[in-house]
Scaffold this motif. Structure first.
Motif, PDB file in Angstrom:
ATOM      1  N   UNK A 135      10.761  -7.526 -16.270  1.00 34.77           N
ATOM      2  CA  UNK A 135       9.928  -6.359 -15.824  1.00 34.77           C
ATOM      3  C   UNK A 135       9.115  -5.261 -16.558  1.00 34.77           C
ATOM      4  N   UNK A 136       8.857  -5.884 -17.919  1.00 37.70           N
ATOM      5  CA  UNK A 136       7.802  -5.116 -18.511  1.00 37.70           C
ATOM      6  C   UNK A 136       6.202  -5.913 -18.306  1.00 37.70           C
ATOM      7  N   UNK A 137       6.553  -7.021 -17.131  1.00 35.45           N
ATOM      8  CA  UNK A 137       5.706  -8.576 -16.577  1.00 35.45           C
ATOM      9  C   UNK A 137       4.860  -7.623 -15.256  1.00 35.45           C
ATOM     10  N   UNK A 138       6.500  -6.926 -14.657  1.00 34.22           N
ATOM     11  CA  UNK A 138       6.058  -5.991 -13.479  1.00 34.22           C
ATOM     12  C   UNK A 138       5.518  -4.994 -13.890  1.00 34.22           C
ATOM     13  N   UNK A 139       5.365  -4.075 -14.997  1.00 35.45           N
ATOM     14  CA  UNK A 139       4.912  -2.594 -15.425  1.00 35.45           C
ATOM     15  C   UNK A 139       3.640  -3.084 -15.494  1.00 35.45           C
ATOM     16  N   UNK A 140       2.984  -3.729 -15.809  1.00 37.48           N
ATOM     17  CA  UNK A 140       1.749  -4.224 -16.523  1.00 37.48           C
ATOM     18  C   UNK A 140       0.965  -4.566 -14.911  1.00 37.48           C
ATOM     19  N   UNK A 141       1.928  -5.000 -14.192  1.00 41.80           N
ATOM     20  CA  UNK A 141       0.940  -5.431 -13.397  1.00 41.80           C
ATOM     21  C   UNK A 141       0.648  -4.348 -11.938  1.00 41.80           C
ATOM     22  N   UNK A 142       1.965  -3.583 -11.872  1.00 37.90           N
ATOM     23  CA  UNK A 142       1.235  -2.429 -11.517  1.00 37.90           C
ATOM     24  C   UNK A 142       0.287  -1.789 -11.625  1.00 37.90           C
ATOM     25  N   UNK A 143       0.623  -1.359 -13.038  1.00 37.32           N
ATOM     26  CA  UNK A 143      -0.511  -0.578 -13.868  1.00 37.32           C
ATOM     27  C   UNK A 143      -2.546  -1.483 -13.268  1.00 37.32           C
ATOM     28  N   UNK A 144      -1.982  -2.794 -13.229  1.00 35.22           N
ATOM     29  CA  UNK A 144      -3.237  -3.612 -12.676  1.00 35.22           C
ATOM     30  C   UNK A 144      -3.344  -3.298 -11.696  1.00 35.22           C
ATOM     31  N   UNK A 145      -2.765  -3.168  -9.905  1.00 37.83           N
ATOM     32  CA  UNK A 145      -3.098  -2.581  -9.287  1.00 37.83           C
ATOM     33  C   UNK A 145      -3.700  -1.171  -9.050  1.00 37.83           C
ATOM     34  N   UNK A 146      -2.957  -0.423 -10.014  1.00 38.64           N
ATOM     35  CA  UNK A 146      -3.327   1.279 -10.199  1.00 38.64           C
ATOM     36  C   UNK A 146      -4.935   1.010 -10.449  1.00 38.64           C
ATOM     37  N   UNK A 147      -4.827   0.451 -11.704  1.00 37.27           N
ATOM     38  CA  UNK A 147      -6.619   0.239 -12.134  1.00 37.27           C
ATOM     39  C   UNK A 147      -7.542   0.205 -11.069  1.00 37.27           C
ATOM     40  N   UNK A 148      -6.990  -1.052  -9.849  1.00 34.80           N
ATOM     41  CA  UNK A 148      -8.105  -1.335  -9.123  1.00 34.80           C
ATOM     42  C   UNK A 148      -8.167  -0.409  -7.902  1.00 34.80           C
TER      43      UNK A 148
END
Length: 141
Positions: A76-89
């Motif tokens: 879950x923590x990793x997926x949250x970080x991935x979502x943040x990466x996508x949103x940043x891009x």
């Protein structure tokens, strides 16, 4: 000169983020498969062997549940970080390409143009090419 260097750096950072995101999603998928195999083996073999040992079955089931909860928390923590990466891009692409004229107030009396903007198209293409989701989900875009 500085702005072209900054743009190149941003593109490189975005590419690194995309690569990390894809790699993480592959790892989560593989771990999910491995967890299912371990759970099945535990239920079909180990758990049955422990039924005859006083208290061992309940303790091992509790330990298994704790371990699975910990693994789910890490995913879950990793997926949250991935979502943040996508949103940043997405934010980076929008801020680089979205124009003030792309926003129209309903008060200006001009009929809105509902066609996608160039930045919207670029974000959609970025997702379609597998940067923000697995190939299994790309067909849904």
């Amino acid at each position: 000169m500085f702005s072209s260097e900054l743009a190149a750096w941003e593109e490189a950072a975005a590419a690194a983020g995309e690569s990390s995101f894809r790699s993480f999603m592959v790892v989560v998928q593989r771990c999910g498969s491995s967890v299912a195999i371990v759970q099945q083996y535990f239920a079909n073999s180990i758990s049955r062997l422990l039924l005859s040992v006083d208290g061992a079955h309940a303790a091992s089931c509790e330990e298994m549940a704790t371990t699975m909860s910990s693994a789910e928390g890490a995913a879950y923590k990793g997926l949250q970080q991935c979502i943040e990466t996508v949103m940043s891009e997405v934010e980076r692409l929008l801020s680089a390409e979205q124009k003030a004229t792309d926003y129209r107030s309903p008060d200006d009396g001009i009929t809105p143009d509902h066609r996608p903007t160039n930045s919207c198209i670029r974000n959609i293409n970025w997702c379609r090419h597998g940067h923000c989701c697995s190939s299994k989900h790309q067909s849904q875009l």
